[in-house]
Enzyme design. Structure first.
Site, mmCIF file in Angstrom:
data_model
loop_
_atom_site.group_PDB
_atom_site.id
_atom_site.type_symbol
_atom_site.label_atom_id
_atom_site.label_comp_id
_atom_site.label_asym_id
_atom_site.label_seq_id
_atom_site.Cartn_x
_atom_site.Cartn_y
_atom_site.Cartn_z
ATOM 1 N N GLY A 287 0.899 -1.062 -0.044
ATOM 2 C CA GLY A 287 0.057 -0.142 0.009
ATOM 3 C C GLY A 287 0.733 1.174 0.121
ATOM 4 O O GLY A 287 2.054 1.121 0.700
ATOM 5 N N LEU B 274 -1.635 7.303 2.424
ATOM 6 C CA LEU B 274 -1.066 7.973 3.438
ATOM 7 C C LEU B 274 -0.130 7.381 4.546
ATOM 8 O O LEU B 274 0.929 7.536 5.064
ATOM 9 C CB LEU B 274 -2.042 8.889 4.291
ATOM 10 C CG LEU B 274 -2.406 10.253 3.553
ATOM 11 C CD1 LEU B 274 -3.592 11.009 4.362
ATOM 12 C CD2 LEU B 274 -1.372 11.014 3.127
ATOM 13 N N GLY C 145 0.832 3.817 4.093
ATOM 14 C CA GLY C 145 1.793 3.143 3.420
ATOM 15 C C GLY C 145 2.961 4.047 3.075
ATOM 16 O O GLY C 145 4.089 3.729 3.006
ATOM 17 N N HIS D 288 -21.266 7.826 5.658
ATOM 18 C CA HIS D 288 -21.067 9.198 5.719
ATOM 19 C C HIS D 288 -22.319 10.180 5.279
ATOM 20 O O HIS D 288 -23.089 9.825 4.222
ATOM 21 C CB HIS D 288 -19.785 9.594 4.831
ATOM 22 C CG HIS D 288 -19.253 11.011 4.747
ATOM 23 N ND1 HIS D 288 -20.055 12.245 4.592
ATOM 24 C CD2 HIS D 288 -17.956 11.340 5.356
ATOM 25 C CE1 HIS D 288 -19.135 13.263 4.779
ATOM 26 N NE2 HIS D 288 -17.931 12.742 5.227
ATOM 27 N N SER E 125 -17.488 16.874 0.914
ATOM 28 C CA SER E 125 -16.778 16.883 2.390
ATOM 29 C C SER E 125 -17.715 17.237 3.485
ATOM 30 O O SER E 125 -18.464 18.193 3.032
ATOM 31 C CB SER E 125 -15.475 17.953 1.982
ATOM 32 O OG SER E 125 -15.151 18.404 3.152
ATOM 33 N N ARG F 239 -20.748 11.839 12.186
ATOM 34 C CA ARG F 239 -21.628 11.427 11.204
ATOM 35 C C ARG F 239 -22.543 10.117 11.245
ATOM 36 O O ARG F 239 -23.511 10.226 10.428
ATOM 37 C CB ARG F 239 -20.525 10.721 10.315
ATOM 38 C CG ARG F 239 -19.208 11.843 9.758
ATOM 39 C CD ARG F 239 -18.099 11.163 9.079
ATOM 40 N NE ARG F 239 -17.379 12.098 8.449
ATOM 41 C CZ ARG F 239 -16.161 11.946 7.890
ATOM 42 N NH1 ARG F 239 -15.763 10.808 7.877
ATOM 43 N NH2 ARG F 239 -15.499 12.927 7.248
ATOM 44 N N HIS G 134 -18.697 4.812 3.520
ATOM 45 C CA HIS G 134 -17.588 5.517 3.412
ATOM 46 C C HIS G 134 -16.360 4.838 4.046
ATOM 47 O O HIS G 134 -15.545 4.642 3.383
ATOM 48 C CB HIS G 134 -17.671 7.192 4.157
ATOM 49 C CG HIS G 134 -16.837 7.737 4.083
ATOM 50 N ND1 HIS G 134 -15.918 8.145 3.128
ATOM 51 C CD2 HIS G 134 -16.066 8.740 5.108
ATOM 52 C CE1 HIS G 134 -14.905 9.058 3.221
ATOM 53 N NE2 HIS G 134 -14.814 9.244 4.443
ATOM 54 N N ARG H 112 -16.038 6.929 13.488
ATOM 55 C CA ARG H 112 -14.762 7.687 13.359
ATOM 56 C C ARG H 112 -15.354 9.284 13.165
ATOM 57 O O ARG H 112 -16.125 9.634 12.344
ATOM 58 C CB ARG H 112 -13.947 7.443 12.061
ATOM 59 C CG ARG H 112 -12.815 8.406 11.932
ATOM 60 C CD ARG H 112 -11.955 7.913 10.485
ATOM 61 N NE ARG H 112 -12.584 7.983 9.143
ATOM 62 C CZ ARG H 112 -12.999 9.066 8.578
ATOM 63 N NH1 ARG H 112 -12.354 10.249 8.994
ATOM 64 N NH2 ARG H 112 -13.491 8.981 7.586
ATOM 65 N N LEU I 4 -6.733 10.859 8.088
ATOM 66 C CA LEU I 4 -5.587 11.154 7.771
ATOM 67 C C LEU I 4 -4.797 11.308 8.906
ATOM 68 O O LEU I 4 -3.484 11.121 8.845
ATOM 69 C CB LEU I 4 -5.795 12.625 7.097
ATOM 70 C CG LEU I 4 -6.595 12.783 5.987
ATOM 71 C CD1 LEU I 4 -6.662 14.233 5.352
ATOM 72 C CD2 LEU I 4 -6.618 11.593 4.877
#
Length: 646
Positions: free
Chosen positions: A49, A52, A54, A275, A293, A339, A410, A444, A450
Site C-alpha cells: 500500500g 497516507l 503506507g 457518511h 466533504s 457522522r 465511507h 470515526r 488522515l
C-alpha cells in the site's frame, strides 16, 4: 444458516505500558529495542500500500536505513485512495485558543467512537497529531493560512472547537503528495524497491511468522513471491463490500482477508461508517458514489420540507416550511453532529416521507445563508472546488440551489486486530491506517482518518518495528522452501479455478447483489431478522459465484475481470463474518445501529455491561465457524456515558 461460532479465550493488548496515560507512548518508545544503523541495511521490510499510511511508512523506514519492498496496485502511489480525502486533518495545536488540547482531542475521539476504542491508542494519536502538522508543513504541504500567517482551521463533526487543518478541499491529495515526494526520494536513492500495478494475493508464513507475500503483476499476470523480515499492510478499508460506496473502485479487503485466513484476527468488522454528505445515487447501474466533504457542514445548513411529499423546487419553499432538523434536535452541535448521528437523522427524515429528489432519498445542504452572509466570492474561496465537482456531476449550481445529499458507506472502523505496537496476532505482520481497527471505536470523527494514517506511518510504526526486528530470531528463508512454494502454488490454483468456471454471470453482477444485500441488511440499520436473512443468502451466493461466474481472457495478461473476481471472492467470505459480528453484538453503538436497541428518542443504546469489548475473530475454516476472542475495554480517563450532542 451460517450463524455458528464459538467463544475462545480473551485477548489482551500486552504492549501498552502501565502508568499515566500521557506517559505511555514515551515509555514504550524508550523500552523498545533498537537496531543500529549499520544493521538496518541488512533487513528487508515489505510494505503493501502507498496511501497516507503506507507512503509515510515506506519513506520513513527507508530514511532509517531499511531496504523497503513496496507494492501498489495503481500505476503510481499518487493515485492511492487517500488522494480523495477532502476536508482536513485534525490536530490539537489550539492555534485558535478556543479551549482545545491533547486531552480534549482524546476525549472527543473516545466519545465520538461511542466508547468502543482503546484509551491508550487514542491518547497516543492525540499526542502525535501535533507532530504530524509540523512534519507536513516541513514537507511543503500547502495548508490554508489565515490573515496573520498562522495555519487556518475549521470545524468538523462531533467537536466544539476548530482543530481541522485543511488545504482547501484537497487535503488528502496534498498530504499524499508530501508523503509521495519523500517516497520518491528513497526510490531514487535505491532504498525502496517499488512494484506498481502489482497486487498482493496471499501472505507467506514461515515458522509462525510473516515472512513475505505472493503478488501478481496486473499487466503481465506474472505471479511472484517476495520475502522479507517483516510485512506491513497499509491497504485501507473494506467499504466496497457494499459495492456502492465512496471508495475508489479498486479498494478491497483481499490483503487483510488473506492475512485473516492465515491466522491474523479480524476485529469489529460490523463497525462501518456511513457518511452523511454523499451525492445521492442516480441509477441502478451506477458503479460508485461521490462524497461531498464534511467541511461543507461548517456553513451549509441541512433541511427537509416540513410537509411530506412536498415536491416544490427548494427555492420555492418558504423558510417557515423548512425543517432544519439537526439544528432542532441537536441545538449544541447542530449541523456538526458526528457522522453516524447525522446519517441516521437523514434516513429517518426520508423514511418519514420528507426526503427530496428522485425516490425521496435525499436531504438539502443549503448554502443560501452563507452566500448572503459572506458573499459568493468568500464561499467560493473556501469550497469552490467542491462546488465545481458537485455541479459537474449533477448539473445543478449549488450557489443558486441547495445541494442534495444522502448517507453512503465511507470508512470502516473494523480491521485487523493489532496491539499497541500495531502488530497483528501473526508475529512480524503489522497493520496500519484503515487496515487496522485500533483508534476509532464504533464511529470515526471526520478528519481523523488522515491523522491516523500519518501517525501510524511516520511516527508509530518505525520505533515498534525496530523493537520487533531487534528481538525476533529470524532464520534465512528462500523462495524454494516448501512453506513458501506452497503459498504460491495455492495462489496459482485459485486463479486457475476462477478462470476455469466459465459460467453465465459477470463478476459485477455478483458484487452488485452482495452489495445490495449487505446494505439492506447490515447498512445504516440492522436487526436480527435481516441479519439472519443475509447469513442465509451469502453462502448461497458464494456457492453460485464459484460455479457460475464468467471471467473472459487468461491469467497471463492484463485482465481486470480476473482482478475483480479475486476481490469479490474475498468479499463473499468477508461479508458473512461482518453480518455475524453484527448479529452477535446485541447493542447499538456508533455506526452499528441495531433497531432492537435504541432509546426512546431513537438514539443508539449501548450495553456496556455486555459489550464493552473489541470483538477479535479467529478464522478456523471449519463448519463450527469462527472463534470470538473478546478484548475488554477499560476506561480510566473517560467515563462511560450516553453520548449527547444536544
Amino acid at each position: 444458516m451460517s450463524t455458528s461460532y464459538t467463544v475462545g479465550d480473551p485477548i489482551a493488548d500486552t504492549k501498552a505500558p502501565a502508568g499515566p496515560i500521557e506517559d505511555r507512548w514515551s515509555t514504550r518508545k524508550f523500552e523498545a529495542k533498537l537496531v543500529n544503523p549499520a544493521n538496518r541495511r541488512k533487513h528487508r521490510v515489505i510494505v503493501v500500500g502507498t496511501g497516507l499510511a503506507g507512503g509515510s511508512a515506506g519513506a520513513t523506514l527507508a530514511e532509517q536505513g531499511y531496504h523497503v519492498i513496496q507494492f501498489c496496485f495503481q500505476d503510481s502511489p499518487r493515485r492511492a485512495h487517500s488522494v480523495a480525502a477532502q476536508g482536513g486533518i485534525n490536530a490539537a495545536k489550539n492555534y485558535r485558543n478556543d479551549g482545545d488540547s491533547v486531552h480534549r482531542l482524546f476525549y472527543d475521539t473516545i466519545k465520538g467512537g461511542d466508547f468502543r476504542s482503546r484509551e491508550s491508542n487514542v491518547h497516543r494519536l492525540a499526542e502525535i497529531s501535533l507532530q504530524i502538522i509540523d512534519q507536513c508543513v516541513a514537507q511543503g504541504v500547502p495548508f490554508a493560512r489565515e490573515y496573520g500567517g498562522l495555519l487556518d482551521t475549521r470545524s468538523f463533526g462531533g467537536v466544539q472547537v476548530q482543530r481541522t487543518f485543511y488545504a482547501r478541499g484537497q487535503t488528502g491529495q496534498q498530504l499524499l503528495y508530501g508523503a509521495y515526494q519523500a517516497l520518491e526520494r528513497q526510490i531514487d536513492a535505491g532504498n525502496i524497491e517499488m512494484h506498481a500495478r502489482t497486487e498482493m494475493l496471499d501472505l507467506v508464513m514461515v515458522d509462525g511468522r510473516a515472512r513475505g507475500i505472493v503478488a501478481r503483476d496486473l499487466v503481465t499476470g506474472e505471479i511472484t513471491t517476495h520475502l522479507a523480515d517483516a510485512v506491513v499492510l497499509a491497504t485501507g478499508g473494506y467499504g466496497n463490500v457494499f459495492y456502492l460506496s465512496t471508495n475508489a473502485k479498486g479498494s478491497n479487503a483481499s490483503a487483510i482477508w488473506r492475512a485473516h485466513r492465515r491466522g491474523a484476527y479480524l476485529a469489529n468488522p460490523c463497525f462501518t461508517q456511513i457518511h452523511p454528505t454523499c451525492i445521492p445515487r442516480s441509477g441502478d447501474y451506477q458503479s460508485k458514489l461521490t462524497l461531498m466533504s464534511e467541511s461543507l457542514r461548517n456553513d451549509g445548513r441541512i433541511w427537509v420540507p416540513k410537509k411530506r411529499g412536498d415536491e416544490r423546487p427548494p427555492n420555492e419553499i418558504p423558510e417557515d416550511e423548512r425543517d432544519y432538523y439537526l439544528e432542532r434536535i441537536y441545538p449544541s452541535f447542530g449541523n456538526l453532529v458526528p457522522r453516524d448521528i447525522a446519517s441516521r437523522a437523514a434516513k429517518n427524515q426520508c423514511d418519514e416521507g420528507r426526503g427530496v429528489g428522485p425516490g425521496g432519498l435525499g436531504v438539502y445542504l443549503d448554502f443560501g445563508d452563507a452566500v448572503e452572509r459572506l458573499g459568493r466570492d468568500a464561499v467560493a474561496a473556501k469550497y469552490g472546488n467542491l462546488f465545481d465537482m458537485y455541479q459537474r456531476i449533477t448539473a445543478e449550481n449549488p450557489y443558486e440551489v441547495p445541494m442534495r445529499i444522502y448517507p453512503a458507506v465511507h470508512y470502516t472502523m473494523g480491521g485487523l486486530w493489532v496491539d499497541y505496537d500495531l502488530q497483528t496476532t501473526i508475529p512480524g505482520l503489522f497493520a496500519i491506517g484503515e487496515a487496522n481497527f485500533s483508534d476509532h471505536g464504533a464511529n470515526r470523527l471526520g478528519a481523523s482518518a488522515l491523522m491516523q494514517g500519518l501517525s501510524d506511518g511516520y511516527f508509530v510504526l518505525p520505533p515498534v518495528l525496530n523493537d520487533y526486528l531487534a528481538t525476533a530470531k529470524l532464520g534465512t528463508v528462500e523462495a524454494t522452501d516448501a512453506a513458501v512454494a506452497q503459498v504460491e502454488t495455492e495462489t496459482r490454483q485459485r486463479i486457475d479455478t476462477l478462470l476455469s468456471i466459465q459460467g453465465q454471470r459477470t463478476v459485477d453482477s455478483f458484487h452488485r447483489e452482495l452489495g445490495m444485500l449487505v446494505w439492506d441488511m447490515c447498512g445504516m440499520a440492522r436487526n436480527e431478522s435481516g441479519l439472519r436473512k443475509a447469513l442465509e443468502r451469502i453462502p448461497e451466493l458464494r456457492q453460485e459465484f464459484w460455479t457460475n461466474v464468467k471471467i473472459p481472457g487468461t491469467g497471463e495478461q492484463l485482465n481486470q475481470q480476473l482482478e475483480k473476481a479475486n476481490r469479490v471472492a474475498d468479499f463473499l467470505e468477508f461479508a458473512e463474518l461482518m453480518c455475524l459480528d453484527a448479529l452477535v453484538r446485541e447493542e447499538s453503538c456508533g455506526g452499528h445501529f441495531r433497531e432492537e436497541h435504541q432509546t426512546a428518542d431513537g438514539e443508539a443504546e449501548r450495553d456496556d455491561d455486555g459489550f464493552s469489548y473489541a470483538a477479535a475473530w479467529e478464522y478456523t475454516g471449519s463448519s463450527e465457524g469462527p472463534v470470538l476472542h473478546k478484548e475488554a475495554l477499560e476506561f480510566e480517563y473517560v467515563h462511560l456515558a450516553q453520548r449527547s450532542y444536544t
